[in-house]
Design an enzyme around this catalytic site. Structure first.
Site, PDB file in Angstrom:
ATOM      1  CB  SER A 201     -54.356 -14.502  39.374  1.00 18.42           C
ATOM      2  OG  SER A 201     -54.617 -13.279  39.675  1.00 18.42           O
ATOM      3  CG  ASP A 365     -52.021  -8.683  33.907  1.00 26.47           C
ATOM      4  OD1 ASP A 365     -52.368  -7.803  34.444  1.00 26.47           O
ATOM      5  OD2 ASP A 365     -51.478  -9.959  34.352  1.00 26.47           O
ATOM      6  CG  HIS A 399     -54.607 -10.981  35.355  1.00 26.93           C
ATOM      7  ND1 HIS A 399     -53.329 -11.309  35.915  1.00 26.93           N
ATOM      8  CD2 HIS A 399     -55.422 -11.449  36.560  1.00 26.93           C
ATOM      9  CE1 HIS A 399     -53.508 -11.880  37.234  1.00 26.93           C
ATOM     10  NE2 HIS A 399     -54.632 -12.081  37.559  1.00 26.93           N
TER      11      HIS A 399
END
Ligand SMILES: *[C@@H]1O[C@H](CO)[C@@H](O)[C@H](O)[C@H]1NC(C)=O
Ligand SMILES: *[C@@H]1O[C@H](CO)[C@@H](O)[C@H](O)[C@H]1NC(C)=O
Ligand SMILES: *[C@@H]1O[C@H](CO)[C@@H](O)[C@H](O)[C@H]1NC(C)=O
Ligand SMILES: *[C@@H]1O[C@H](CO)[C@@H](O)[C@H](O)[C@H]1NC(C)=O
Length: 425
Positions: A201, A365, A399
């Protein structure tokens, strides 16, 4: 004779499968693994602070000044759902027009916990540690990695963001020099083998900008592979919701106290990129629609100051528009097939201030919109200087699941081991 040949073949087969099965352990014992440096996601790095006399507590909360002059304390730990309003006040960033840079509010000094290690990732709560790469650390240890020998962590202050070239960002300069030193040390400790960088991320974003700006010769010498988890070509619609104080209120968003989240320049860096979303309306209101091309107008509409909006245009947007292929061997892994916020729709009579928009979902996601992943893939494939590149989409993986679901973790670890063992591409 024929029997013997058959037997020999069989033995060879067994021996070679045993060899492959234990290859990671063997490699570790013989020092064959390339060192790994991990960068976790947004809000995963713990921060410590100390207060000096200069710190002015909010007038309604004089108790916030109690720690003045008393040394370092834990200011941010990821598992804090009802963060103390004092911490929220002390976590705020301000823009300093003299330094042309963001900084802590006066009287607050901060530092990350445990740079070089994974000790400062997430929190002491095990389930929470897992979404901050704790599960990945455990899995890598199971595959033969040892913390401090060939496994390292690079926590970073997630409130800040890189600035456009030529603009000051003391925090990103610090991340850059710290990461360069860490990578060089990790390589030296492991027979000068180049390093595998793994980001998740915002950790992927930080790594990508870091690599984009590192000299080519340094990348070629020190980086074996970049494993980029959960990142697209810039920005996600969910951030539009986070930035509106009417839709992002405490305690659901603990950092919304004192508009703390809104003061983080990292968040305005994550608004949808015009390169990905273009003219498509993302916020629909009766009077006006906002596409990613209208980000600046949207920021103004949700209460950002003129100065902040101007800095979005001059300091933040160029970083996103300037993202390029990292030019090191690269594997991207992302989740797909899950409802992911794409648009906010306000009904007749509703305004951005105070309205409660209907949310329209698209693919992704759950956080990262699929189209930003596809845009990044294309950008990388289109670069003739990019060497090995593979993009893996994992159906139904969220995620956070990318670094915490068992099956996703297995896949990610195998990508890392492969990157770590493969001969140069
Ligand atoms: C810069 O990063 C190092 C980690 O290498 C950290 O110890 C130091 O406190 C940081 N300095 C600032 C000003 O953030
Ligand atoms: C947060 O920001 C909004 C919009 O600018 C402002 O109206 C509000 O007073 C701020 N809240 C605090 C606690 O500063
Ligand atoms: C906003 O977008 C919606 C959906 O795309 C469209 O129907 C509407 O006409 C647009 N409104 C304005 C003011 O452009
Ligand atoms: C993903 O989840 C949906 C809904 O639960 C299910 O129908 C689908 O089969 C799943 N796909 C995969 C590849 O697991």
């Amino acid at each position: 004779m024929r029997r013997d040949a058959k037997l020999q073949q069989l033995l060879l087969l067994v021996a070679s499968s045993l060899f492959f099965a234990s290859r990671s352990t063997l490699a570790a014992h013989s020092g064959g693994l390339h060192p790994v440096v991990l960068l976790p996601g947004y809000s995963c790095s713990q921060l410590e602070a100390r207060l000096t006399d200069e710190y002015q507590p909010p007038s309604a909360l004089p108790r916030c000044g109690a720690r003045k002059g008393k040394g370092w304390f834990r200011l941010w730990e990821e598992d804090d759902p009802t963060i103390d309003p004092c911490s929220a006040d002390q976590l705020r960033l301000e823009y300093d027009p003299i330094a042309s840079d963001y900084r802590n509010v006066a009287g607050v000094e901060t530092r990350v916990v445990g740079f070089g290690t994974t000790r400062g990732f997430g929190s002491r709560d095990p389930s929470n540690r897992n979404i901050c790469m704790g599960g990945l650390v455990t899995a890598l240890k199971g595959a033969g990695y040892t913390e401090g020998k060939n496994l390292f962590g690079a926590p970073y202050d997630f409130r800040y963001a890189p600035a456009a070239p030529g603009k000051a960002s003391a925090s990103f300069s610090n991340i850059t020099s710290s990461l360069i030193r860490l990578v060089e040390r990790a390589s030296k400790m492991n027979g000068h083998k180049p390093v595998v960088l793994v980001g998740h991320s915002m950790g992927s974003f930080t790594t990508l900008v870091f690599l984009n700006r590192a000299p080519r010769s340094w990348r070629d010498r020190y980086i074996k592979h970049f494993v980029m988890l959960g990142l697209g070509a810039g920005g996600n619609s969910i951030v539009l919701q986070l930035l509106n104080p009417d839709l992002s209120v405490p305690p659901a968003n603990a950092l919304a106290y004192a508009n703390t989240t809104r003061s983080f320049v990292s968040l305005i860096t994550l608004v949808p990129s015009p390169k990905v979303f273009g003219h498509t309306p993302l916020v629909i209101t009766p009077g006006k629609n906002y596409s990613a091309d209208d980000n600046a107008e949207y920021l103004a509409a949700v209460g950002f100051s003129d100065g902040e909006v101007a800095r979005y245009r001059t300091r933040v947007l160029p970083v996103i528009l300037g993202l390029t292929a990292p030019l090191v061997p690269l594997t991207c892994v992302n989740g797909v097939g899950l409802p992911t916020i794409e648009r906010l729709v306000y009904m007749d009579g509703e305004s951005i201030q105070g309205g409660k928009p209907r949310v329209v979902y698209g693919d992704g996601d759950g956080i990262i919109n699929l189209q930003t992943v596809l845009t990044l893939d294309k950008l990388i494939r289109d670069d003739p200087n990019q060497r090995y590149f593979k993009s893996i989409l994992l159906p139904n993986v969220t995620h956070n699941g990318l670094v915490s679901d068992d099956s996703a973790l297995k896949r990610v670890v195998s990508v890392i081991l492969q990157a770590s063992q493969a001969t140069p591409y």
